[in-house]
Structures are given as structure tokens and as C-alpha cells.
Design a protein around this motif. Structure first.
Motif, PDB file in Angstrom:
ATOM      1  N   PRO A  57       0.826  -1.184   0.089  1.00  0.00           N
ATOM      2  CA  PRO A  57       0.122   0.072   0.120  1.00  0.00           C
ATOM      3  C   PRO A  57       0.773   1.162  -0.169  1.00  0.00           C
ATOM      4  O   PRO A  57       0.355   2.111  -0.642  1.00  0.00           O
ATOM      5  N   ASP A  58       2.027   1.121   0.699  1.00  0.00           N
ATOM      6  CA  ASP A  58       2.915   2.691   0.807  1.00  0.00           C
ATOM      7  C   ASP A  58       3.366   2.589  -0.478  1.00  0.00           C
ATOM      8  O   ASP A  58       3.576   3.893  -0.857  1.00  0.00           O
ATOM      9  N   ILE A  59       3.572   1.696  -1.410  1.00  0.00           N
ATOM     10  CA  ILE A  59       4.198   2.083  -2.923  1.00  0.00           C
ATOM     11  C   ILE A  59       2.873   2.621  -3.591  1.00  0.00           C
ATOM     12  O   ILE A  59       3.343   3.522  -4.423  1.00  0.00           O
ATOM     13  N   ILE A  60       1.691   2.228  -3.345  1.00  0.00           N
ATOM     14  CA  ILE A  60       0.776   2.774  -4.149  1.00  0.00           C
ATOM     15  C   ILE A  60       0.477   4.368  -3.680  1.00  0.00           C
ATOM     16  O   ILE A  60       0.522   5.231  -4.751  1.00  0.00           O
ATOM     17  N   ILE A  61       0.323   4.636  -2.548  1.00  0.00           N
ATOM     18  CA  ILE A  61       0.568   6.144  -2.187  1.00  0.00           C
ATOM     19  C   ILE A  61       1.597   6.883  -2.611  1.00  0.00           C
ATOM     20  O   ILE A  61       1.620   7.822  -2.984  1.00  0.00           O
ATOM     21  N   GLU A  62       2.876   6.050  -2.815  1.00  0.00           N
ATOM     22  CA  GLU A  62       4.171   6.806  -2.887  1.00  0.00           C
ATOM     23  C   GLU A  62       3.989   7.371  -4.497  1.00  0.00           C
ATOM     24  O   GLU A  62       4.311   8.409  -5.054  1.00  0.00           O
ATOM     25  N   ILE A  63       3.345   6.287  -5.513  1.00  0.00           N
ATOM     26  CA  ILE A  63       3.283   6.568  -6.649  1.00  0.00           C
ATOM     27  C   ILE A  63       2.220   7.796  -7.212  1.00  0.00           C
ATOM     28  O   ILE A  63       2.505   8.753  -7.692  1.00  0.00           O
TER      29      ILE A  63
END
Length: 434
Positions: free
Chosen positions: A40-46
Motif C-alpha cells: 500500500p505504501d508504494i501505491i500511495i508513493e506513486i
């Protein structure tokens, strides 16, 4: 100045050295084996790295996407990236002229291409050909007013605005102020009405508006001098402005503070500027309070920053800027920004100039030749109307991320995984319906 530049470079480079590692981890952590394992943190980062314009388009795809991007936590995360990015992604120069136009252009182009490729943007009441004045900005929001002091909080990135109610006081205020109270997650507008008491004595009636409650209220009056500077700077939950006290034979400057959470006044001790007559101008650079000391007769202006807020000994002279010999003698504005490599962007009369502190040279920005109010801002999704949060579709954050994860996998992973995604997606929908 060299030491300061190197420190900013090192901090910025360290952040960017860490970013490829996170991306590499995404590819090497078995994502291709399990399409739904995107963290999830990668999704938010993108998503946080996308400009507001792209996010608004994505938000219009469906109600769920709208809910994800409108989520207050994501709005704050996106704002944090926009404001902390030292390579000027999502940052703009916005300026209003004395006519009825407001323009925007990328800050990077101004600093490194030396030209303003500005686009005219809409603002509230533009269609009525009304005069617009900018009083301040905070977290991508502007406080603006027309010629009869109708107030608006306006987000130029989303083009949304909120008209504020009348404060209920007679007369026109000397100044408006605008900032963010983190303790209550609220944006507040302050109006100051000066009352002349005789013998160069002024009292100030102060009212404050809460965006959350939608109401004005009166707070304690301000008695410490008269503010000659209409420019108020927000930093760390506190509004700042300069006030002048006239004793008859002389006058003195004071930096006044107003804590938006406590609604109390204070004083910021000034830097140890050289003695003599000078003009004091207040600003904010990055996370520092900034003062420009404009010395009369010395043909230069010193830029000071407070490295540790509230500590007098932390005032540091960042740069001394000489006045150009071949130009008319107008005062400098407080710097709009200072780049990592020592370029100082500021106004000089009707010109916008960049002073290169490394080689002590000036360059004039092309296509900017009007007296204007200029600001640098970071794009944001912050709503100018707190009531907008109440109508946000309320879904569990895990459900939002799960849906978004499936969409990202579907669009970005190889096609051989799409059948698995679609099968899992249909199964999940069937289970939910049950």
C-alpha cells in the motif's frame, strides 16, 4: 553561502538516492509472482508524485477513485511531497497584476530557463472583471479579495474556491492574514481593524475566522504598534508581520507573531543587522523565517534566516545582495525562493530577477514586466471548503487500497497476469455481494 548550498544538496541527494532502492525492492520482492502484493505504501508513493491535474482526472473515473484521492490522509501526504521536493516538481510561480489577471508558470522554468511561460488562470469573480488582490498563501491555498473586500479562499490547482461571510465589523480592515492551525486541523483567517487613539497611538481590533466552524469571532486586541507592512507570513502554525512604533523622535521595528492555536501574540527577536537606517521586510524561505534588511545609502540588502525558530542566536546572514548599477533604484522584495545551487529569486521594482550568489551576477526574467504580487506555491488537493470533507464517500481505507492495488496491477503488470487479476477480482466481488 557555500556551506548552506552544500547542506541542501546533500539532503536532497540523499533522498533521491533512497528512492531508486524502494523502486528496486518493488521489482525484486516477488511482485511478478503475486500481482496483488503491491504494498500500500508504494501505491500511495506513486500517486503522491502525480501533479494535481492528473489526480483530478483519475478522481473522475469512479466514486471509489474519487474517495481514495479525496481522503484527507492522502491529501496531506501529497502536500508533504509537493512542499518537500527540492527539485521544484509541482511548484509554481503565481502572480497577479494590478489589472484583473492572475498567471501561473512552473518555478523550474523561471529559475533555470530565465523566462516566464505563464498561463492565465481563472479565479473567483473573474467573469465580472473584478479587481483581485492576494493577501497570502498556505498549503496551496490563497486568500484573495476583490475591490469591495469580498473574501475568498481559493485553490488555483483545483480551481475550487469558498466565499467567506462578512466579519460583521464596521469599516475596512487594515490587513488580512491566513494560516493553518495543525492542532485543530483548521484554516484560519485573521482581520485587523486599526483604531487611532491619538498621539501616534493605535489599537487594533482583531477578528479570526475558522474554516471548520464557518464563523468569525473577536480575540484579544493588539496594542504593540502599527503595521506598515501589508504582507503577513505564515510559518509553523504562526502568523508573522512587522510593526512600527513611533516615539516622536525615532521609531523602532518589531516582528509580531500570532499563534493560531493559542490565539496569543508574541514577539520574535530580530537579527543583529548593521546599525543605521534600514527597511525591514519579512518572509519565509523553506522552513525558516526570513528577514530582508534593506540599508539606506549602502546599495545592498542582507537576507537573514532564523535556523531555529524562536532562538535569536540562530539568525544567520544567508546572502548580501548588491543593487544593480545599471537599473533604477527600487527596493528588493523578500526572496521568493533560494535554489539548492544558490540562485535567489526576487522582485526589483517591476522586474523579476535572479541573483546568482555563486558568481555574484544578475539575470532578468523575460516576459515579466509588470508591477505584480508574486508568490511561489506547491500544488495541493487541499479543499478551500471544510464541508467538502463531510460528503467524501466513506469507505474503509483497506478497501480503498485493495481496489487501487488491483487497478495498478492491471494497468502496469504484464498481460500474462491480467487473467489472474480478473479472476481474483470477480471472486472478490462475488464474496462481497454475499
Amino acid at each position: 553561502m557555500t556551506k548552506m548550498t552544500m547542506t541542501l544538496h546533500d539532503k536532497d541527494d540523499e533522498q533521491h538516492r533512497q528512492q531508486p532502492k524502494r523502486i528496486k525492492t518493488l521489482h525484486s520482492s516477488g511482485t511478478s509472482k503475486d500481482p496483488q502484493s503491491v504494498p500500500p505504501d508504494i501505491i500511495i508513493e506513486i500517486l503522491s508524485r502525480l501533479p494535481v491535474k492528473s489526480l483530478l482526472r483519475i478522481r473522475s473515473v469512479c466514486k471509489l477513485w474519487c474517495s481514495i484521492i479525496s481522503d484527507p490522509h492522502f491529501v496531506k501526504f501529497h502536500l508533504s511531497f509537493s512542499t518537500s521536493n527540492n527539485r521544484y516538481a509541482h511548484r509554481h510561480l503565481i502572480f497577479s497584476t494590478k489589472s484583473i489577471s492572475v498567471h501561473s508558470c512552473p518555478l523550474y522554468d523561471v529559475l533555470y530557463d530565465g523566462i516566464v511561460n505563464a498561463l492565465e488562470i481563472d479565479y473567483p469573480l473573474k467573469e465580472s472583471f473584478d479587481y483581485v488582490r492576494i493577501f497570502g498563501c498556505c498549503n496551496g491555498l490563497f486568500l484573495i479579495a476583490n475591490k469591495v473586500d469580498d473574501l475568498f479562499i481559493w485553490n488555483p490547482s483545483t480551481r475550487r474556491s469558498n466565499r467567506l461571510p462578512c466579519s460583521g465589523s464596521r469599516g475596512r480592515p487594515r490587513k488580512y492574514e491566513f494560516g493553518y492551525d495543525e492542532s485543530s486541523d483548521d484554516y484560519k483567517v485573521v482581520a485587523i481593524y486599526y483604531v487611532y487613539k491619538g498621539e501616534a497611538v493605535y489599537n487594533a481590533i482583531v477578528k479570526i475566522y475558522s474554516l471548520k466552524t464557518g464563523n468569525w469571532k473577536r480575540i484579544g486586541d493588539f496594542h504593540n504598534g502599527f503595521s506598515m507592512d501589508c504582507c503577513v507570513k505564515y510559518l509553523n502554525g504562526v502568523l508573522h508581520w512587522t510593526s512600527i512604533q513611533d516615539s516622536g523622535s525615532s521609531y523602532s521595528w518589531t516582528i509580531v507573531s500570532l499563534d493560531l492555536a493559542k490565539e496569543t501574540y508574541g514577539e520574535i527577536l530580530q537579527p543583529a543587522c548593521d546599525e543605521g537606517d534600514m527597511d525591514l521586510k519579512l518572509g519565509a524561505l523553506r522552513e525558516w523565517l526570513c528577514v530582508l534588511c534593506d540599508h539606506y545609502g549602502r546599495n545592498c540588502a542582507d537576507v537573514w534566516v532564523m535556523k531555529v525558530y524562536g532562538v535569536k542566536d540562530s539568525w544567520t546572514k544567508l546572502v548580501s545582495i548588491p543593487y544593480p548599477i545599471d537599473r533604477e533604484c527600487f527596493g528588493f522584495s523578500v526572496p521568493l525562493c533560494i535554489s539548492n545551487d544558490g540562485k535567489v529569486l526576487l522582485q526589483h521594482g517591476s522586474e523579476l530577477v535572479v541573483y546568482d550568489s555563486e558568481n555574484c551576477s544578475f539575470s532578468e526574467i523575460q516576459n515579466f514586466n509588470e508591477w505584480a504580487q508574486a508568490y511561489t506555491i506547491a500544488e495541493s488537493l487541499v479543499s478551500p471548503d471544510s464541508r467538502a470533507l463531510e460528503i467524501t464517500i466513506r469507505l474503509d481505507i483497506k478497501e480503498k487500497l485493495a481496489f487501487l492495488r488491483r487497478c495498478l496491477v492491471k494497468f502496469f503488470l504484464p498481460s500474462c497476469f491480467k487473467n489472474r487479476f480478473e479472476t481474483a477480482g470477480r471472486t472478490g466481488l462475488t464474496d462481497n455481494r454475499r
